[in-house]
Design a protein around this motif. Structure first.
Motif, PDB file in Angstrom:
ATOM      1  N   GLY A 145      75.934  61.872  51.160  1.00 51.15           N
ATOM      2  CA  GLY A 145      76.833  62.790  50.080  1.00 51.15           C
ATOM      3  C   GLY A 145      75.555  63.940  49.715  1.00 51.15           C
ATOM      4  O   GLY A 145      74.308  64.096  50.837  1.00 51.15           O
ATOM      5  N   PRO A 146      75.408  65.162  48.960  1.00 54.79           N
ATOM      6  CA  PRO A 146      74.706  65.887  49.157  1.00 54.79           C
ATOM      7  C   PRO A 146      73.179  66.338  48.584  1.00 54.79           C
ATOM      8  O   PRO A 146      72.560  66.599  49.331  1.00 54.79           O
ATOM      9  N   THR A 147      72.994  64.220  47.605  1.00 52.96           N
ATOM     10  CA  THR A 147      71.245  63.948  47.438  1.00 52.96           C
ATOM     11  C   THR A 147      70.475  63.015  48.587  1.00 52.96           C
ATOM     12  O   THR A 147      69.804  62.666  48.597  1.00 52.96           O
ATOM     13  N   THR A 148      71.452  62.842  50.050  1.00 57.82           N
ATOM     14  CA  THR A 148      70.970  62.193  50.720  1.00 57.82           C
ATOM     15  C   THR A 148      70.532  62.582  52.374  1.00 57.82           C
ATOM     16  O   THR A 148      70.206  63.804  52.036  1.00 57.82           O
ATOM     17  N   ASP A 149      70.064  62.158  53.033  1.00 54.41           N
ATOM     18  CA  ASP A 149      69.440  62.361  54.327  1.00 54.41           C
ATOM     19  C   ASP A 149      69.600  63.221  55.134  1.00 54.41           C
ATOM     20  O   ASP A 149      70.680  63.795  54.581  1.00 54.41           O
ATOM     21  N   ASP A 150      69.509  63.528  56.388  1.00 54.85           N
ATOM     22  CA  ASP A 150      70.290  64.759  57.397  1.00 54.85           C
ATOM     23  C   ASP A 150      71.047  64.071  58.309  1.00 54.85           C
ATOM     24  O   ASP A 150      71.572  64.309  58.936  1.00 54.85           O
ATOM     25  N   ALA A 151      71.298  62.269  57.840  1.00 46.28           N
ATOM     26  CA  ALA A 151      72.578  61.291  58.880  1.00 46.28           C
ATOM     27  C   ALA A 151      73.704  61.099  57.574  1.00 46.28           C
ATOM     28  O   ALA A 151      72.932  61.535  56.541  1.00 46.28           O
ATOM     29  N   MET A 152      74.430  60.965  58.566  1.00 42.02           N
ATOM     30  CA  MET A 152      75.643  60.299  57.627  1.00 42.02           C
ATOM     31  C   MET A 152      76.330  59.210  58.856  1.00 42.02           C
ATOM     32  O   MET A 152      75.630  59.366  59.999  1.00 42.02           O
ATOM     33  N   THR A 153      76.556  58.224  57.957  1.00 45.00           N
ATOM     34  CA  THR A 153      76.543  57.190  57.759  1.00 45.00           C
ATOM     35  C   THR A 153      78.042  56.656  58.378  1.00 45.00           C
ATOM     36  O   THR A 153      79.401  57.193  57.996  1.00 45.00           O
ATOM     37  N   ARG A 154      78.553  56.781  59.605  1.00 46.67           N
ATOM     38  CA  ARG A 154      79.888  56.488  59.893  1.00 46.67           C
ATOM     39  C   ARG A 154      80.431  54.579  60.346  1.00 46.67           C
ATOM     40  O   ARG A 154      79.411  53.936  60.580  1.00 46.67           O
ATOM     41  N   SER A 155      81.206  54.265  58.919  1.00 47.80           N
ATOM     42  CA  SER A 155      81.563  52.999  59.056  1.00 47.80           C
ATOM     43  C   SER A 155      83.028  52.418  59.932  1.00 47.80           C
ATOM     44  O   SER A 155      83.678  53.611  59.555  1.00 47.80           O
ATOM     45  N   GLU A 156      82.991  51.371  60.013  1.00 48.65           N
ATOM     46  CA  GLU A 156      84.226  51.282  60.208  1.00 48.65           C
ATOM     47  C   GLU A 156      84.525  49.765  59.794  1.00 48.65           C
ATOM     48  O   GLU A 156      83.663  48.553  59.250  1.00 48.65           O
ATOM     49  N   GLU A 157      85.488  49.071  58.970  1.00 45.65           N
ATOM     50  CA  GLU A 157      85.981  47.783  59.044  1.00 45.65           C
ATOM     51  C   GLU A 157      86.371  47.102  60.020  1.00 45.65           C
ATOM     52  O   GLU A 157      87.390  47.602  60.588  1.00 45.65           O
ATOM     53  N   GLU A 158      86.014  45.590  59.884  1.00 44.94           N
ATOM     54  CA  GLU A 158      86.385  44.515  60.811  1.00 44.94           C
ATOM     55  C   GLU A 158      86.988  43.735  60.281  1.00 44.94           C
ATOM     56  O   GLU A 158      87.515  43.337  59.135  1.00 44.94           O
ATOM     57  N   LEU A 159      87.968  43.052  61.001  1.00 43.36           N
ATOM     58  CA  LEU A 159      89.037  42.473  60.191  1.00 43.36           C
ATOM     59  C   LEU A 159      88.273  41.010  61.100  1.00 43.36           C
ATOM     60  O   LEU A 159      87.858  40.714  62.036  1.00 43.36           O
ATOM     61  N   HIS A 160      88.216  40.091  59.829  1.00 42.82           N
ATOM     62  CA  HIS A 160      87.455  38.669  59.759  1.00 42.82           C
ATOM     63  C   HIS A 160      88.940  37.887  59.177  1.00 42.82           C
ATOM     64  O   HIS A 160      89.922  37.937  58.259  1.00 42.82           O
ATOM     65  N   VAL A 161      89.449  36.941  60.294  1.00 46.06           N
ATOM     66  CA  VAL A 161      90.341  36.268  59.968  1.00 46.06           C
ATOM     67  C   VAL A 161      89.858  34.405  60.437  1.00 46.06           C
ATOM     68  O   VAL A 161      88.955  33.802  61.480  1.00 46.06           O
ATOM     69  N   GLY A 162      90.101  33.829  59.366  1.00 45.52           N
ATOM     70  CA  GLY A 162      89.911  32.124  59.631  1.00 45.52           C
ATOM     71  C   GLY A 162      91.108  32.094  58.592  1.00 45.52           C
ATOM     72  O   GLY A 162      92.153  31.913  58.707  1.00 45.52           O
ATOM     73  N   GLU A 260      85.947  55.193  59.837  1.00 46.48           N
ATOM     74  CA  GLU A 260      85.289  57.057  59.790  1.00 46.48           C
ATOM     75  C   GLU A 260      85.157  57.097  60.821  1.00 46.48           C
ATOM     76  O   GLU A 260      84.997  57.112  61.995  1.00 46.48           O
ATOM     77  N   ARG A 261      85.865  58.945  60.609  1.00 50.26           N
ATOM     78  CA  ARG A 261      85.805  60.248  62.313  1.00 50.26           C
ATOM     79  C   ARG A 261      84.724  60.911  61.838  1.00 50.26           C
ATOM     80  O   ARG A 261      85.163  61.107  60.412  1.00 50.26           O
ATOM     81  N   ILE A 262      83.905  61.722  62.706  1.00 50.27           N
ATOM     82  CA  ILE A 262      83.423  62.696  62.084  1.00 50.27           C
ATOM     83  C   ILE A 262      83.483  63.617  62.781  1.00 50.27           C
ATOM     84  O   ILE A 262      84.189  63.650  63.843  1.00 50.27           O
ATOM     85  N   GLU A 263      83.623  65.044  62.044  1.00 54.37           N
ATOM     86  CA  GLU A 263      84.165  66.052  62.838  1.00 54.37           C
ATOM     87  C   GLU A 263      82.848  67.023  62.974  1.00 54.37           C
ATOM     88  O   GLU A 263      82.522  67.168  61.279  1.00 54.37           O
ATOM     89  N   LEU A 264      82.581  68.233  63.325  1.00 49.67           N
ATOM     90  CA  LEU A 264      81.619  69.364  63.243  1.00 49.67           C
ATOM     91  C   LEU A 264      82.693  70.319  62.542  1.00 49.67           C
ATOM     92  O   LEU A 264      84.158  70.891  62.968  1.00 49.67           O
TER      93      LEU A 264
END
Length: 284
Positions: A145-162, A260-264
């Motif tokens: 977001g605009p109020t965060t630090d200078d890093a961006m978190t890229r996340s992925e969903e993991e599939l957990h099967v039980g 999530e993908r990050i592009e310049l």
């Protein structure tokens, strides 16, 4: 009473949120700080399958024991709390909704979160006192977001099967009677009459002359015959019981996961980045 000193414990990654009766509700997600005091005022509880759902719970009157925090509310109260996204600051309206649900006096002002993944960059330790940087209230697991630090978190969903165990049917033994025709062959014997003649000899002459010379008489013999006699007897032939065995097979589970993908994006005047690619990512 929860204070700033308990934040590290709450966000250790091992903590569980316990109901007033001591039962487990879920694991600690995020902690929301009060804007005025900086003390923890809300905690999100990860519930549901694989912890995919988060519910807000107040920390007023809560106690920390080890890595766990015990709140003064029941599991049902937390799970029935209004659904609010834990993706940033709480709005006054959202906070008032939560206060009404838990029967607390309204207090709009808890708008910041402290995220588990970014505490190292947001805290400084002096002696035994931990000072939290409150200039960035929206630091959380997603610092995009605009109020965060200078890093961006890229996340992925993991599939957990039980697997889950459920009843699929019943089997039982039932004994019933059927009738079938059985044929067996058995030998039987009978007596038949035959006439035997023997000549008069010196050996039997006395028997032959013992009676009258000429007379009428009868002589009879009793004839016997065998016939089949049927008797039935119930005899045990085997023992039958029910048993269970576990058979393992392979099933394929398919589901969509988001990544999530990050592009310049470069807003330079000539539309070219320093590495020779244009703003669309194409290399010259």
């Amino acid at each position: 009473m929860i204070s700033q000193n308990d934040i590290d414990t709450l966000l250790s990654g091992r903590g569980q949120v316990l109901a007033s009766d001591g039962s487990k509700i879920g694991s600690v997600g995020q902690v929301y700080l009060d804007d005025q005091t900086g003390d923890p005022s809300w905690v999100t509880v990860k519930t549901g399958l694989f912890g995919t759902s988060e519910s807000f719970a107040p920390l007023q009157g809560a106690n920390v024991t080890g890595d766990d925090v015990t709140i003064g509310y029941t599991k049902d109260q937390v799970k029935d709390a209004p659904r609010i996204e834990s993706d940033g600051a709480l709005s006054p309206e959202e906070e008032d909704t939560l206060y009404r649900h838990y029967g607390l006096a309204g207090h709009a002002g808890t708008t910041g979160t402290t995220g588990r993944d970014f505490l190292d960059s947001d805290t400084t330790t002096t002696g035994t006192t931990t000072n939290y940087d409150r200039s960035r209230r929206a630091v959380g697991q997603d610092t995009s977001g605009p109020t965060t630090d200078d890093a961006m978190t890229r996340s992925e969903e993991e599939l957990h099967v039980g697997t889950e165990r459920r009843e699929v049917g019943k089997a039982r033994l039932r004994k019933y009677i059927v009738t079938e025709n059985v044929t067996k062959t058995v030998p039987v014997s009978r007596e038949e009459v035959r006439i035997e003649r023997e000549p008069i000899t010196n050996a039997n002459r006395g028997d032959a002359l013992a009676g009258p010379t000429i007379s009428e008489e009868e002589h009879e013999v009793v004839l016997h015959a065998e016939r089949p006699v049927v008797e039935k007897e119930a005899v045990p032939v085997e023992r039958v019981r029910l048993d269970k065995e576990t058979v393992t097979s392979q099933e394929t589970v398919t589901s969509d996961v988001r990544k999530e993908r990050i592009e310049l994006l470069d807003d330079s005047i000539d539309g070219t980045t320093n590495d020779g690619t244009d703003t669309t990512g194409r290399r010259h």
